[in-house]
Every structure is written in structure tokens, then in C-alpha cells.
Design a protein around this motif. Structure first.
Motif, PDB file in Angstrom:
ATOM      1  N   PHE A 113       0.810  -1.214   0.000  1.00 55.61           N
ATOM      2  CA  PHE A 113       0.000   0.000   0.000  1.00 55.61           C
ATOM      3  C   PHE A 113       0.846   1.267   0.000  1.00 55.61           C
ATOM      4  O   PHE A 113       0.372   2.341  -0.382  1.00 55.61           O
ATOM      5  N   LEU A 114       2.109   1.153   0.443  1.00 57.73           N
ATOM      6  CA  LEU A 114       2.946   2.324   0.698  1.00 57.73           C
ATOM      7  C   LEU A 114       3.104   3.265  -0.503  1.00 57.73           C
ATOM      8  O   LEU A 114       3.100   4.487  -0.313  1.00 57.73           O
ATOM      9  N   PRO A 115       3.227   2.761  -1.733  1.00 54.67           N
ATOM     10  CA  PRO A 115       3.408   3.712  -2.846  1.00 54.67           C
ATOM     11  C   PRO A 115       2.225   4.657  -3.066  1.00 54.67           C
ATOM     12  O   PRO A 115       2.384   5.711  -3.680  1.00 54.67           O
ATOM     13  N   ASN A 116       1.040   4.304  -2.545  1.00 54.81           N
ATOM     14  CA  ASN A 116      -0.162   5.091  -2.833  1.00 54.81           C
ATOM     15  C   ASN A 116      -0.735   5.823  -1.626  1.00 54.81           C
ATOM     16  O   ASN A 116      -1.780   6.468  -1.738  1.00 54.81           O
ATOM     17  N   MET A 117      -0.070   5.715  -0.475  1.00 57.51           N
ATOM     18  CA  MET A 117      -0.591   6.411   0.712  1.00 57.51           C
ATOM     19  C   MET A 117       0.532   6.645   1.713  1.00 57.51           C
ATOM     20  O   MET A 117       1.641   6.109   1.553  1.00 57.51           O
ATOM     21  N   SER A 118       0.252   7.439   2.726  1.00 56.08           N
ATOM     22  CA  SER A 118       1.253   7.741   3.747  1.00 56.08           C
ATOM     23  C   SER A 118       1.545   6.511   4.595  1.00 56.08           C
ATOM     24  O   SER A 118       0.782   5.529   4.573  1.00 56.08           O
ATOM     25  N   GLN A 119       2.635   6.560   5.345  1.00 51.62           N
ATOM     26  CA  GLN A 119       3.002   5.421   6.191  1.00 51.62           C
ATOM     27  C   GLN A 119       1.918   5.077   7.216  1.00 51.62           C
ATOM     28  O   GLN A 119       1.544   3.904   7.347  1.00 51.62           O
ATOM     29  N   PRO A 120       1.370   6.068   7.966  1.00 56.11           N
ATOM     30  CA  PRO A 120       0.314   5.714   8.926  1.00 56.11           C
ATOM     31  C   PRO A 120      -0.919   5.115   8.258  1.00 56.11           C
ATOM     32  O   PRO A 120      -1.497   4.146   8.763  1.00 56.11           O
ATOM     33  N   ASP A 121      -1.335   5.686   7.132  1.00 51.79           N
ATOM     34  CA  ASP A 121      -2.504   5.153   6.421  1.00 51.79           C
ATOM     35  C   ASP A 121      -2.231   3.753   5.880  1.00 51.79           C
ATOM     36  O   ASP A 121      -3.112   2.882   5.897  1.00 51.79           O
ATOM     37  N   ALA A 122      -1.019   3.544   5.391  1.00 51.35           N
ATOM     38  CA  ALA A 122      -0.659   2.224   4.877  1.00 51.35           C
ATOM     39  C   ALA A 122      -0.702   1.185   5.986  1.00 51.35           C
ATOM     40  O   ALA A 122      -1.200   0.064   5.797  1.00 51.35           O
ATOM     41  N   ALA A 123      -0.187   1.545   7.176  1.00 53.71           N
ATOM     42  CA  ALA A 123      -0.205   0.618   8.310  1.00 53.71           C
ATOM     43  C   ALA A 123      -1.633   0.324   8.748  1.00 53.71           C
ATOM     44  O   ALA A 123      -2.005  -0.834   8.991  1.00 53.71           O
ATOM     45  N   GLN A 124      -2.448   1.358   8.839  1.00 50.77           N
ATOM     46  CA  GLN A 124      -3.834   1.178   9.287  1.00 50.77           C
ATOM     47  C   GLN A 124      -4.623   0.314   8.314  1.00 50.77           C
ATOM     48  O   GLN A 124      -5.359  -0.595   8.711  1.00 50.77           O
TER      49      GLN A 124
END
Length: 495
Positions: A113-124
Motif C-alpha cells: 500500500f505504501l506507494p499510494n498512501m502515507s506510512q500511517p494510512d498504509a499501516a492502518q
């Protein structure tokens, strides 16, 4: 033994798949990947719709007037106390898959998910995706099959077979006879291939633990085969005796180790961070779960589509592959319970446990990535089997916890194979509750051969595609027996 046509067909089909895989592992993996890809492209929406319908069916049944119906006669009462029953549900829901994917799956999704969103959003979102794969939809599939088997077996007196609802409702002549026989055959095939995959995952997990304990680097197929041989020795013996307290002790021991491991990580790791992750993950899951199943990522790019097929769709058919096996086990221990009790216990309790499990191991993995900058994502890329052990190695008493995890994984696989061989023998012997030792040993051998095929593939992706191939026909069978169940429920009378 050899006068039963379903037994002969099932042995021939699963044995043939095993021989094909041993002779040409790459060919079987490529074939399964191609067929599953075609089905996912054309029928992925239908698989997700089926899983969603089963969730909503469970909710409706639990809170409708039918929730008061007992799985048995009206005066039957549960054989086991609620605490014992829930403990055994944990044993059914807890397995080597949770040990294998505890930290690995959330981190894999995070990286995707990381290429398309921030680190916190990707983790969530990664934690939500993991919880979605292991939560209500998985257990609704199990609960539906288990509930139908229990209802027809204990209340209507039918054999413990997938075909029983079809034959009971539509009769035993003409198309119901042939469809019923096909349903039993596909159920047996799905179980056998699914458990074969579990053997491979267990071997990969145990091997990674051994490598971590002794500092080995990519020990290769030799260690895999040694571990596989030990598994064979461990499960063939119990197949010669009744399925009784011995296997229950092993299963409960493995579950107790896993539970202690989870609480140890909470206390030894960044406790506040883990608890926050559990709370956030639970809130996100419960707020989105009932609608997420309808999201098929149709309008996204090829990368998103491949991720959806490789994970979400694969998981849904994976649970379908295991549903006859897990369903029979759950049905067996649930006689006398009401439909409402059954659904709330089977769907809610294991799902909540899974949310805690992935909240703990996912959060400690994210802590390593987001806070301490540990190179755990490199492990995901190069040796995903070792992810759980990499995490444990960063905490105190790592040798002890890694050793305990290896033991738990080994025990989970042994108990799964013994139980599966028993269920397969029962299915292929006309629903006989006490199948012969010879039949159980034959199935134990075939399960071992299927596990060996998947070990030779040396790829978790290949394992998942082969499991999916075996389960695809069962998507339609589950819906058919659900229709039979609803038709029969409507005949119930209420005081």
C-alpha cells in the motif's frame, strides 16, 4: 472399503493430484495458477458476493425467530460447558496460519500500500485488510457449513455428509443423487488439498524457526524433508487409535503456547503501542467490515487487481476449502446449542481473538518499521517464513519464544492432519462416525503426499493457488446447501 464409489473416486482424484505434483510440481503449480486466475477474473465478484451473503445469513439467523431452534431435539442440551465449548472453538480457529502470518501479512500489505498512501494510512489499512481476511467472513463460511451439518445431523437424523441436506430436501433420485455425490467428492478434495497446504505452511514455519534458533542460512530442501518426515511419524501413530483425549491435549497445548506467546509480546514489547494498535485495528474493522466485502477493486490498476486476487479472493476460497473439515468439527461439539448461541460463538469469538492476535504481532512489526527503523521489510522480501521469528528475536528470551513457536506450529499441523484424516475417512465411508483404521491410514498417506507436493513447490504463492484450485467448486455447493437449510427451516413450528 473398496465397494464405496465415493471413496474410490476421491482416492483416485486426490491421489492423482498428488502423483502429478510429485512428478511435475512446477506443472501443477502453473496449471492451478492459470485456472484460478481465469476463475478469479471472471467470477471474483461472485466469490465475494457468496462470502458476504453468508455473513448476512448468519446475522439474520442469529437474531430471527429461528435463532431459538436447537441443534438437536427440543429437549437436548449442550454436551460441553460454554467455557469448554469456546476453548475448543479457539483450538479450531487457532492454527499454524496465524503463527505464519502474524506479523508477515500486515507488513506485506503495508509494503504493497505504501506507494499510494502515507506510512500511517498504509499501516492502518494493512491491519484492516489482515483482520478482514481472518475475521467475520472466514468464520461465517465455517459457521454456515457447520450449522447446516449440525442441523441436519442432530435435528433431522441425516448422515454427517455434505450431500445430506441436498438428498433430504430434494430426494435421493435423479439429479439430487448425482449432485449430492459430486458435493461429497468436492468436499473431500477441498479438505485434502487444503490440509496438504497446511502441512507445507507448517513445514516452512518450523524450518524457519530451526534456522533462526541455530543460525542457519537457507538450509534448503534437506531440512524441509527431515521436518516433513518427523511430521509423518508424529501423525501416523494417532491414526491407528480413536480420535480422543490425546489429540485434544496436543491441540490445547499448542493453543496455550500461542496464547502465552501473544501475552508475552504485549508485555515484553512496546505495550502502549501494541494496545493502541489493537484498539485502532478493532475500531477500523468493526466500522468497515460489513461493506468491505463488496469492494472488488474493479476500477483500480493491474497491481491492485493482482493484490486482490492473490490475497482477498484466495483467502475466501481457502476458507471454503477448510469449511467441510472445520464445519464437521464445530458441528460435533455443538449438539444441543441454539442457532443463536452457535453463530455468536463460532463467528464472534474466534474473530475477536484474531483481531487481538494480528493487532499484537502486526503492531510490533509496524513499531519496528515506523519507530525503530528495523530492517524487517527486507525479511518480507527475501524470507517471509522467518518474519515471526525475526520479530521474536528482537524481544527478550528469544530462544525460548522461538522454540515455543516451533513446537506450537508442529503440534498444530499434527492435530490438523489427524483430525482431517478422520473427517475424510468419515466422508468417504458414507458418514461412518467410526471409520476403519485402514481408511484413516490411506488418507493420512494421501495428505502427506499432497503436503510433499506443496513443499516441493517451495513457494507460498504456489501453495495458495493449489488450495484455491481445490476449493473453487465448493463456492457453488455451499450456496446450494444453504438453500436446502433455509427451505427446511421454514417447515419449523414454534410454540
Amino acid at each position: 472399503m473398496f465397494k464405496n464409489p465415493i471413496l474410490l473416486l476421491s482416492l483416485s482424484l486426490t491421489g492423482g493430484i498428488a502423483l502429478w505434483g510429485i512428478a511435475d510440481t512446477a506443472g501443477l503449480a502453473e496449471f492451478s495458477s492459470t485456472v484460478v486466475g481465469i476463475m478469479f477474473n471472471s467470477r471474483g465478484w461472485f466469490i465475494m458476493l457468496t462470502a458476504c451473503l453468508l455473513v448476512y445469513l448468519c446475522i439474520w439467523l442469529a437474531f430471527s425467530k429461528y435463532g431459538s431452534i436447537r441443534l438437536g431435539k427440543d429437549d437436548d442440551r449442550p454436551e460441553f460447558s460454554t467455557v469448554s465449548w469456546l476453548t475448543m472453538l479457539f483450538a479450531a480457529g487457532m492454527g499454524v496460519g496465524l503463527l505464519y502470518f502474524g506479523s508477515a501479512e500486515p507488513l506485506f500489505h503495508y509494503k504493497s500500500f505504501l506507494p499510494n498512501m502515507s506510512q500511517p494510512d498504509a499501516a492502518q489499512n494493512a491491519l484492516f485488510a489482515t483482520n478482514f481476511h481472518w475475521g467475520f467472513h472466514a468464520w461465517a463460511i465455517y459457521a454456515t457449513v457447520g450449522l447446516i451439518i449440525a442441523y441436519f445431523s442432530f435435528r433431522k437424523g441425516t448422515p454427517n455428509l455434505i450431500s445430506a441436506p441436498i438428498r433430504h430436501v430434494f430426494g435421493d433420485r435423479g439429479w439430487p443423487k448425482w449432485v449430492g455425490g459430486f458435493s461429497d467428492l468436492m468436499a473431500i478434495t477441498a479438505i485434502a488439498i487444503g490440509v496438504g497446504g497446511s502441512i507445507a505452511i507448517g513445514v516452512f514455519q518450523v524450518q524457519a524457526g530451526v534456522e533462526s534458533l541455530f543460525g542457519l542460512e537457507k538450509s534448503g530442501m534437506t531440512i524441509s524433508l527431515v521436518i516433513f518426515g518427523m511430521l509423518i511419524i508424529a501423525y501416523l501413530g494417532p491414526l491407528t487409535v480413536d480420535l480422543g483425549k490425546g489429540m485434544a491435549v496436543l491441540s490445547n497445548t499448542a493453543m496455550a503456547i500461542a496464547g502465552c506467546l501473544m501475552f508475552f509480546v504485549i508485555l515484553a514489547g512496546p505495550t502502549h503501542y501494541i494496545m493502541g494498535g489493537i484498539m485502532g485495528g478493532a475500531g477500523e474493522y468493526f466500522s468497515r467490515v460489513l461493506t468491505q466485502g463488496f469492494h472488488t477493486l474493479t476500477f483500480y490498476d493491474e497491481v491492485a487487481g493482482n493484490w486482490f486476487q492473490s490475497w482477498t479472493l484466495t483467502y475466501m476460497v481457502w476458507w471454503l476449502a477448510w469449511s467441510p473439515f472445520v464445519g464437521v468439527f464445530i458441528a460435533r461439539i455443538s449438539k444441543g446449542r441454539t442457532i443463536k448461541e452457535f453463530i455468536l460463538g463460532v463467528v464472534l469469538v474466534p474473530s475477536i481473538f484474531s483481531i487481538f492476535w494480528f493487532g499484537v504481532f502486526g503492531s510490533v512489526g509496524f513499531y519496528g518499521v515506523l519507530v525503530t527503523d528495523v530492517a524487517i521489510l527486507d525479511v518480507i522480501d527475501n524470507h517471509i517464513d522467518s518474519t515471526t521469528f525475526f520479530v521474536l528475536d528482537k524481544l527478550p528470551f528469544s530462544d525460548l519464544t522461538i522454540g515455543a513457536t516451533v513446537i506450537a506450529a508442529f503440534l498444530f499441523v499434527v492435530t490438523s492432519v489427524v483430525s482431517a484424516a478422520f473427517v475424510l475417512s468419515m466422508f468417504s465411508s458414507g458418514g461412518d462416525l467410526n471409520p476403519s483404521t485402514k481408511t484413516k491410514l490411506v488418507w493420512g498417506g494421501i495428505l502427506g503426499a499432497l503436503g510433499l507436493v506443496m513443499i516441493f513447490s517451495n513457494s507460498i504463492a504456489a501453495v495458495k493457488s493449489i488450495i484455491a484450485l481445490g476449493a473453487l467448486p465448493f463456492v457453488y455447493i455451499v450456496l446450494l446447501i444453504a438453500v436446502c437449510f433455509i427451505k427446511e427451516l421454514r417447515k419449523e413450528t414454534f410454540k
